[in-house]
Scaffold this active site. Structure first.
Site, PDB file in Angstrom:
ATOM      1  N   ASP A   7       1.419  51.076  50.141  1.00 13.56           N
ATOM      2  CA  ASP A   7       0.819  49.873  49.359  1.00 13.56           C
ATOM      3  C   ASP A   7       0.741  48.734  50.562  1.00 13.56           C
ATOM      4  O   ASP A   7      -0.130  48.085  50.353  1.00 13.56           O
ATOM      5  CB  ASP A   7       1.773  49.659  48.067  1.00 13.56           C
ATOM      6  CG  ASP A   7       1.657  50.675  47.080  1.00 13.56           C
ATOM      7  OD1 ASP A   7       0.757  50.803  46.583  1.00 13.56           O
ATOM      8  OD2 ASP A   7       2.606  51.312  47.068  1.00 13.56           O
TER       9      ASP A   7
ATOM     10  N   TYR B 133      14.831  50.345  50.797  1.00 12.96           N
ATOM     11  CA  TYR B 133      15.786  51.241  51.079  1.00 12.96           C
ATOM     12  C   TYR B 133      16.670  51.150  51.979  1.00 12.96           C
ATOM     13  O   TYR B 133      17.276  52.060  52.597  1.00 12.96           O
ATOM     14  CB  TYR B 133      14.836  52.511  51.452  1.00 12.96           C
ATOM     15  CG  TYR B 133      14.151  52.906  50.371  1.00 12.96           C
ATOM     16  CD1 TYR B 133      14.377  53.666  49.370  1.00 12.96           C
ATOM     17  CD2 TYR B 133      12.526  52.972  50.324  1.00 12.96           C
ATOM     18  CE1 TYR B 133      13.544  54.311  48.298  1.00 12.96           C
ATOM     19  CE2 TYR B 133      11.692  53.177  49.325  1.00 12.96           C
ATOM     20  CZ  TYR B 133      12.354  54.092  48.409  1.00 12.96           C
ATOM     21  OH  TYR B 133      11.474  54.386  47.379  1.00 12.96           O
TER      22      TYR B 133
ATOM     23  N   TYR C  23      13.785  61.228  45.382  1.00  7.12           N
ATOM     24  CA  TYR C  23      13.115  61.831  46.693  1.00  7.12           C
ATOM     25  C   TYR C  23      13.745  60.839  47.959  1.00  7.12           C
ATOM     26  O   TYR C  23      13.194  61.429  49.046  1.00  7.12           O
ATOM     27  CB  TYR C  23      11.772  61.765  46.662  1.00  7.12           C
ATOM     28  CG  TYR C  23      10.857  60.463  47.203  1.00  7.12           C
ATOM     29  CD1 TYR C  23      10.752  59.390  46.180  1.00  7.12           C
ATOM     30  CD2 TYR C  23      10.314  60.479  48.122  1.00  7.12           C
ATOM     31  CE1 TYR C  23      10.241  58.326  46.680  1.00  7.12           C
ATOM     32  CE2 TYR C  23       9.419  59.410  48.688  1.00  7.12           C
ATOM     33  CZ  TYR C  23       9.850  58.378  47.973  1.00  7.12           C
ATOM     34  OH  TYR C  23       8.883  57.197  48.252  1.00  7.12           O
ATOM     35  N   ARG C  24      14.249  59.830  47.476  1.00  7.30           N
ATOM     36  CA  ARG C  24      14.675  58.918  48.831  1.00  7.30           C
ATOM     37  C   ARG C  24      15.566  57.654  48.043  1.00  7.30           C
ATOM     38  O   ARG C  24      15.371  57.409  46.854  1.00  7.30           O
ATOM     39  CB  ARG C  24      13.164  58.039  49.012  1.00  7.30           C
ATOM     40  CG  ARG C  24      13.233  57.307  50.377  1.00  7.30           C
ATOM     41  CD  ARG C  24      11.859  56.963  50.710  1.00  7.30           C
ATOM     42  NE  ARG C  24      11.645  56.222  51.864  1.00  7.30           N
ATOM     43  CZ  ARG C  24      10.515  55.705  52.091  1.00  7.30           C
ATOM     44  NH1 ARG C  24       9.466  55.608  51.150  1.00  7.30           N
ATOM     45  NH2 ARG C  24      10.314  55.099  53.247  1.00  7.30           N
TER      46      ARG C  24
ATOM     47  N   HIS D  44      14.175  43.639  46.459  1.00 11.25           N
ATOM     48  CA  HIS D  44      14.049  44.932  45.256  1.00 11.25           C
ATOM     49  C   HIS D  44      14.817  45.986  45.653  1.00 11.25           C
ATOM     50  O   HIS D  44      15.024  46.165  46.871  1.00 11.25           O
ATOM     51  CB  HIS D  44      12.683  44.927  45.261  1.00 11.25           C
ATOM     52  CG  HIS D  44      11.759  45.477  46.247  1.00 11.25           C
ATOM     53  ND1 HIS D  44      11.858  46.884  46.613  1.00 11.25           N
ATOM     54  CD2 HIS D  44      10.973  45.012  46.958  1.00 11.25           C
ATOM     55  CE1 HIS D  44      10.952  46.924  47.650  1.00 11.25           C
ATOM     56  NE2 HIS D  44      10.577  45.750  47.973  1.00 11.25           N
TER      57      HIS D  44
END
Ligand code: ADP
Length: 604
Positions: free
Chosen positions: A205, A145, A529-530, A448
């Site tokens: 996670d 992110y 959502y993000r 990623h």
């Protein structure tokens, strides 16, 4: 065989380190990741310190000298050394380790390390005086992110976690805690074990992130308390003008100067419930935050496999009543079988020689050799309570899913010791782990991006979002790894777009894929959502009902709280007045164009 890497930092030595129980696993994960990396650890810097916008070097140096006087010279560090991407447990605070655009593009000018809330206030006042943007991070493990990268290059990163990493309270009776930004899931878990308290934390996670930072960014975990922001209780916040605010019951002073005794017991207190505006925003710096903990209980993890890709709508329809009736005990995950290949930690090349997405029949061939067998979707759930209650819950669940022909039910004891279910069983009972790092061996130099739309728990909706993902991943030639995190009435449909950090073509395609996914889903009414900071403007722009009423509302708050626009300008697409209409938004194909030599900003 590549050589063993120096050991990852231990939690006993460093706030961001790994607990002893995971030392060997962390070492193995690091060795494996570095063996799949062929780019140098760092390259000489091409540019000098990236200055904040509209700031001369002279003015910047004067400002830094002033800040060093306040915090101590060693606690304000210039970002002028070669950039090192590192890896999860040794991540940088200088830039985005998973850079999409040039590694040197989204960099800060300096890092500041406050030790107290009072020092955070000092930094904020300093930023107002010198008109320098600041960007707070807690631990900076927001990988996928944007990591620790500030949205406005040249901002000063306030790395809160390094010196503000105390667990301020664990209340065994109230089942709650209060933490500073640098407390990781690892640290909180270990402390609860040390005190032998019958309490669980809820972790995502990977366990190295900040409990506070993840909640502020509205991350999720997997026990019944998996919605992290929903399970926080009380915040202490430095506002952009330097003022200190306590939310919830914390606004009512406790007796004789003590903290309010109900601060971690009742969320909203009196008047407007203000906490929400301090999540995914740039309205304040959270210096303390309370969280509810879960009381220890019995638990049983399980896995259900479904044979056909086309079972997807039926699976979603079976999930809905179970979720709404709260039969499903936690936030279960529904994953495509392709993930069973990459959670083994083996590279894509092990399974398939081509560079195109792995064909479905190749996945099928390999899956049939794995414990899951030839299947399409894999559901990971956990039930909680005493043995009798778990048994009756499992009966209902098995009954519901067995209506889908060929569904197979597994318990951890049915699966080999190295199967992923054992790691899920830990995460779903509040034990932070590292297993998910195995994903990152898929391609060399793997990084990623997350694409994270929300869909109602309804087959028709979920199918639209899934079909868009299937079509566009194919168009841009990426493997599709969907994980649906089920939270009752909605599901977070999260795809992990894996790319090689050294490959500009892959990066360009990944960015174009993100952009088209966001736009296409939005046209159908589905939003994220993000998102990664590079796509924040685009995503914010999709929430535009009634002539952007929500963004105009956010801007009104932003301008009132932060008239000088110093705090994380552009975060979540919220730009302060000073920046608006000056070309700071990243829209269209600007990210793709910046990759491979261009620059994303500033465009002034
Ligand atoms: P984690 O290590 O848990 O992933 P980060 O420190 O990376 O968390 O935080 C995620 C994002 O949330 C940051 O990039 C930042 O924008 C925001 N953030 C984190 N901590 C704070 C804080 N204490 N106050 C305000 N915003 C924060």
């Amino acid at each position: 065989m590549s050589k063993a890497q120096p050991p990852p930092p231990a939690l006993t030595q460093r706030y961001s380190g790994v607990p002893d129980r995971l030392a060997a696993i962390a070492q193995a994960a690091k060795d494996k990741l570095y063996s799949n990396k062929n780019v140098p650890e760092s390259v000489p810097r091409r540019h000098d310190v990236r200055l904040p916008p509209d700031t001369t070097r002279d003015a910047f140096d004067k400002a830094i000298t002033a800040l060093r006087k306040d915090l101590g010279v060693e606690h304000v560090v210039l970002n002028d050394k070669p950039l090192v991407d590192g890896w999860y447990l040794e991540h940088p605070n200088t830039h985005d380790a998973f850079h999409v655009v040039d590694q040197e593009d989204l960099v800060c000018s300096a890092m500041a390390y406050p030790a107290t809330t009072a020092e955070v206030q000092t930094i904020v006042r300093w930023a107002n005086t010198y008109a320098i943007p600041i960007y707070p991070i807690s631990m900076g493990r927001n990988v996928g992110y944007g990591g620790t990268a500030p949205r406005v290059p040249g901002s000063v990163v306030i790395d809160l976690g390094k010196r503000m990493n105390r667990i301020l309270n664990i209340d065994g009776e109230n089942a709650s805690c209060v933490v500073e930004p640098g407390v990781s899931y690892f640290a909180l878990y270990e402390e609860i074990q040390r005190r032998s308290l019958p309490l669980w934390i809820d972790c995502p996670d990977l366990g190295g992130g900040s409990v506070l930072g993840n909640a502020v960014d509205r991350g999720v975990g997997y026990t019944p308390m998996g919605d992290h922001f929903a399970n926080h209780c009380g915040m202490e916040i430095v506002l952009p003008n330097g003022e200190l605010l306590r939310t919830g019951m914390g606004a009512l002073p406790g007796k004789d100067g003590a903290d309010n005794p109900t601060w971690q017991s009742f969320q909203p207190a009196y008047g407007p419930y203000s906490d929400g505006i301090f999540s995914q925003s740039n309205f304040g710096i959270v210096c303390q935050m309370g969280f509810w903990l879960m009381r220890e209980t019995g638990h049983q993890a399980y896995m259900i496999t479904f044979p056909r890709d086309e079972d997807f709508p039926q699976i979603v329809e079976a999930i809905r009543p179970l979720a709404q009736n709260r039969i499903l005990g936690n936030i279960p995950q529904l994953r495509h079988v392709a993930q069973e290949l990459n959670v083994t930690g083996l590279p894509k090349s092990h399974w398939y020689a081509g560079t195109a997405p792995i064909p479905r029949d190749v996945i099928r061939k390999h899956a049939s050799q794995l414990p899951c067998g030839d299947c399409s979707w894999v559901f990971y759930g956990t039930q909680y309570g005493d043995i009798t209650s778990i048994k009756s819950q499992l009966d209902i669940i098995q009954d519901a899913f067995s209506k889908i022909e060929g569904a197979k039910f597994f318990l951890p004891k049915d699966l080999p010791d190295d199967h992923y279910i054992h790691s899920r069983a830990l995460v779903c009972s509040g034990v932070p782990v590292l297993r998910e790092l195995d994903w990152l061996n898929w391609v060399p130099n793997c990084a990623h991006l997350f694409f994270s739309p929300i869909t109602p728990t309804r087959a028709a909706d979920a199918q639209i979002v899934h079909d868009i993902n299937v079509r566009l991943h194919k168009k841009y030639s990426f493997d599709l790894f969907p994980t649906l995190c089920v939270a009752g009435r909605e599901m977070h449909y999260i795809t992990n777009i894996l790319y090689d950090r050294s490959n500009d073509d892959e990066k360009r395609r990944a960015a174009a894929l993100m952009r088209e996914l966001i736009a296409t889903c939005a046209k159908e009414g589905y939003g994220e959502y993000r998102t990664h900071i590079l796509f924040a403007d685009q995503v914010a722009g999709t929430y535009n009902w009634n002539n952007n009423a929500l963004m105009r509302f956010n801007e009104t708050i932003k301008d009132a709280l932060d008239p000088n626009g110093i705090l994380a300008p552009g975060r979540n697409g919220i730009w302060p007045k000073k920046y608006r209409g000056k070309g700071w938004q990243i829209l269209g194909d600007e990210v793709e164009k910046a990759i491979g030599g261009g620059t994303i900003s500033p465009k002034l």
